[in-house]
Design a protein around this motif. Structure first.
Motif, PDB file in Angstrom:
ATOM      1  N   GLY A  74      12.550  39.771  22.011  1.00 53.39           N
ATOM      2  CA  GLY A  74      13.994  39.564  22.062  1.00 53.39           C
ATOM      3  C   GLY A  74      14.455  39.316  23.474  1.00 53.39           C
ATOM      4  O   GLY A  74      13.755  38.685  24.277  1.00 53.39           O
ATOM      5  N   THR A  77      20.109  42.792  24.791  1.00 49.71           N
ATOM      6  CA  THR A  77      20.411  43.847  23.816  1.00 49.71           C
ATOM      7  C   THR A  77      20.084  43.412  22.391  1.00 49.71           C
ATOM      8  O   THR A  77      20.648  43.932  21.430  1.00 49.71           O
ATOM      9  CB  THR A  77      21.896  44.245  23.892  1.00 49.71           C
ATOM     10  OG1 THR A  77      22.703  43.078  23.623  1.00 49.71           O
ATOM     11  CG2 THR A  77      22.243  44.790  25.253  1.00 49.71           C
ATOM     12  N   ARG A  78      19.188  42.457  22.233  1.00 43.68           N
ATOM     13  CA  ARG A  78      18.837  41.954  20.897  1.00 43.68           C
ATOM     14  C   ARG A  78      17.326  42.010  20.769  1.00 43.68           C
ATOM     15  O   ARG A  78      16.615  41.130  21.251  1.00 43.68           O
ATOM     16  CB  ARG A  78      19.350  40.520  20.714  1.00 43.68           C
ATOM     17  CG  ARG A  78      20.835  40.391  21.010  1.00 43.68           C
ATOM     18  CD  ARG A  78      21.274  38.952  21.139  1.00 43.68           C
ATOM     19  NE  ARG A  78      21.184  38.251  19.872  1.00 43.68           N
ATOM     20  CZ  ARG A  78      20.589  37.082  19.694  1.00 43.68           C
ATOM     21  NH1 ARG A  78      20.000  36.470  20.716  1.00 43.68           N
ATOM     22  NH2 ARG A  78      20.571  36.509  18.519  1.00 43.68           N
ATOM     23  N   ASP A 240      16.912  34.622  16.812  1.00 42.51           N
ATOM     24  CA  ASP A 240      17.257  34.510  15.393  1.00 42.51           C
ATOM     25  C   ASP A 240      16.126  33.871  14.589  1.00 42.51           C
ATOM     26  O   ASP A 240      15.798  34.325  13.492  1.00 42.51           O
ATOM     27  CB  ASP A 240      18.532  33.677  15.219  1.00 42.51           C
ATOM     28  CG  ASP A 240      19.754  34.351  15.814  1.00 42.51           C
ATOM     29  OD1 ASP A 240      19.787  35.598  15.827  1.00 42.51           O
ATOM     30  OD2 ASP A 240      20.669  33.637  16.268  1.00 42.51           O
ATOM     31  N   HIS A 243      13.161  36.337  14.341  1.00 35.36           N
ATOM     32  CA  HIS A 243      13.527  37.458  13.476  1.00 35.36           C
ATOM     33  C   HIS A 243      13.540  37.013  12.011  1.00 35.36           C
ATOM     34  O   HIS A 243      13.002  37.694  11.132  1.00 35.36           O
ATOM     35  CB  HIS A 243      14.904  37.998  13.889  1.00 35.36           C
ATOM     36  CG  HIS A 243      15.239  39.318  13.284  1.00 35.36           C
ATOM     37  ND1 HIS A 243      16.428  39.961  13.536  1.00 35.36           N
ATOM     38  CD2 HIS A 243      14.563  40.115  12.437  1.00 35.36           C
ATOM     39  CE1 HIS A 243      16.464  41.095  12.868  1.00 35.36           C
ATOM     40  NE2 HIS A 243      15.341  41.216  12.179  1.00 35.36           N
ATOM     41  N   ASP A 274      22.097  40.345  13.065  1.00 33.71           N
ATOM     42  CA  ASP A 274      22.512  41.173  14.189  1.00 33.71           C
ATOM     43  C   ASP A 274      22.718  42.627  13.776  1.00 33.71           C
ATOM     44  O   ASP A 274      22.497  43.542  14.568  1.00 33.71           O
ATOM     45  CB  ASP A 274      23.797  40.630  14.814  1.00 33.71           C
ATOM     46  CG  ASP A 274      23.524  39.633  15.941  1.00 33.71           C
ATOM     47  OD1 ASP A 274      22.430  39.721  16.535  1.00 33.71           O
ATOM     48  OD2 ASP A 274      24.374  38.774  16.196  1.00 33.71           O
ATOM     49  N   ARG A 277      19.380  44.546  13.889  1.00 36.30           N
ATOM     50  CA  ARG A 277      18.603  44.343  15.097  1.00 36.30           C
ATOM     51  C   ARG A 277      18.778  45.551  16.007  1.00 36.30           C
ATOM     52  O   ARG A 277      19.813  46.211  15.983  1.00 36.30           O
ATOM     53  CB  ARG A 277      19.091  43.072  15.796  1.00 36.30           C
ATOM     54  CG  ARG A 277      18.067  42.443  16.706  1.00 36.30           C
ATOM     55  CD  ARG A 277      18.543  41.066  17.115  1.00 36.30           C
ATOM     56  NE  ARG A 277      18.124  40.050  16.174  1.00 36.30           N
ATOM     57  CZ  ARG A 277      18.855  39.001  15.818  1.00 36.30           C
ATOM     58  NH1 ARG A 277      20.052  38.840  16.313  1.00 36.30           N
ATOM     59  NH2 ARG A 277      18.379  38.123  14.978  1.00 36.30           N
ATOM     60  N   THR A 279      19.413  47.321  19.514  1.00 36.60           N
ATOM     61  CA  THR A 279      20.210  46.937  20.686  1.00 36.60           C
ATOM     62  C   THR A 279      19.711  47.562  21.983  1.00 36.60           C
ATOM     63  O   THR A 279      20.193  47.214  23.048  1.00 36.60           O
ATOM     64  CB  THR A 279      21.684  47.332  20.487  1.00 36.60           C
ATOM     65  OG1 THR A 279      21.762  48.749  20.267  1.00 36.60           O
ATOM     66  CG2 THR A 279      22.277  46.602  19.282  1.00 36.60           C
TER      67      THR A 279
END
Length: 328
Positions: A74, A77-78, A240, A243, A274, A277, A279
């Motif tokens: 990632g 924060t993802r 995205d 994921h 989101d 996910r 963070t």
């Protein structure tokens, strides 16, 4: 700067090289172990791409969580976290798929899935393969050719592989799209593995290759791979795409009721992902990101919070792998 295609090309090469090492080592009793292969492929990725951070905690810091490595993917924060269990073929089977660790009440795969369910991680298996042309008969290997969804990101490009018997020490090989060697390192969601284990024969290799993807497909963002895998057009960000593909695995993402609530009838979009996910990185992964090698204090902090690291830790910041520009 390295692109997504550079990363997937390197993973393709490591898959083919893993196949070579197992194919030629197995008959001589010199095939590398699962641990050796894992250390080798992670070391090579770290050497080629410094933005892929790899750390192996000391024995005192290891935890029996049913995973050989933990892969954080990632940026900022993802974050998506995979917990990966590696299995090597023996003969015609993944012999230790149902392995139960000494003193444990549950099998390794159950420990892996249960731990991931508690933390919101994704459980995955990576299979190490490699055998000679006549190892399986044609009917067995036909299973691989029914695997229509996944393919290496550059099937049209020849690959340079080591060959000590060649005068130059290497050879240029045009493997083609369906060559089994692309599956030298292959990936499959562990929940799907568990489902296949319930059927006979439970450990037979072709049963899993029928559904597994070459592990490079985890990171592939090329237009060709997106089209083959039916990635929605709304998924433009690399986090995205990765994921979504990891959730989808070999089946439709809408069926993943263990990840999405059964009442969620909305289409799966980046905004929906989101909500599922992570963070923030756990403290032991923040220590890896900061270049600290002693994770003892960080691990203690996480253990008090119910989090423990796997045997190997890998962090891939996707901002370090920009998408390649479109071809002219």
């Amino acid at each position: 700067m390295a692109t997504h295609s550079d990363l997937t090309a390197a993973m393709d090469y490591l898959a083919v090289d893993t196949w070579r090492r197992l194919e030629h080592g197995q008959p001589r009793g010199l095939a590398p172990s699962e641990e050796s292969i894992t250390d080798y492929v992670l070391f090579e990725l770290n050497q080629q791409f410094p933005q892929i951070l790899v750390h192996k905690p000391s024995k005192q810091e290891e935890a029996r969580v049913g995973a050989d490595w933990e892969w954080w993917i990632g940026s900022d924060t993802r974050w998506v976290c995979l917990r990966v269990q590696a299995k090597k073929f023996f003969g015609h089977h993944y012999r230790y798929l149902s392995h139960r660790p000494k003193g444990a009440d549950d099998s390794q795969i159950d420990l892996l899935i249960e731990g991931c369910n508690r933390r919101g991680y994704l459980p995955y298996h990576v299979f190490y393969n490699g055998w000679g042309r006549d190892h399986f008969d044609g009917e067995d290997m036909a299973a691989l050719h029914t695997n229509h969804r996944y393919f290496p990101h550059t099937p049209w490009q020849p690959i340079v592989i080591r060959n000590p018997t060649h005068p130059d020490g290497y050879e240029v090989v045009d493997l083609g799209e369906k060559n089994p060697r692309w599956w030298g390192c292959s990936a499959l969601p562990s929940r799907f593995v568990l489902n296949l284990l319930r059927h006979s024969p439970p450990h037979f290799v072709p049963r899993y290759l029928k559904h597994a993807m070459p592990w490079s497909m985890i990171f592939s963002t090329t237009p060709a791979s997106r089209a083959r895998d039916h990635v929605p057009k709304s998924f433009t960000d690399a986090v995205d795409v990765v994921h979504w593909r990891l959730l989808r695995g070999p089946f439709n993402v809408k069926r993943l009721v263990h990840r999405f609530p059964p009442t969620a009838g909305e289409p799966v979009t980046p905004s929906v992902l989101d909500r599922w996910r992570l963070t923030a990185l756990p403290s032991y992964m923040r220590a890896v990101l900061d270049g600290r090698h002693d994770l003892s204090a960080a691990s203690l902090t996480d253990m008090l919070d119910g989090q423990v690291p796997a045997r190997r830790l890998v962090l891939t910041d996707l901002e370090g792998f920009p998408a390649e520009p479109p071809r002219e």
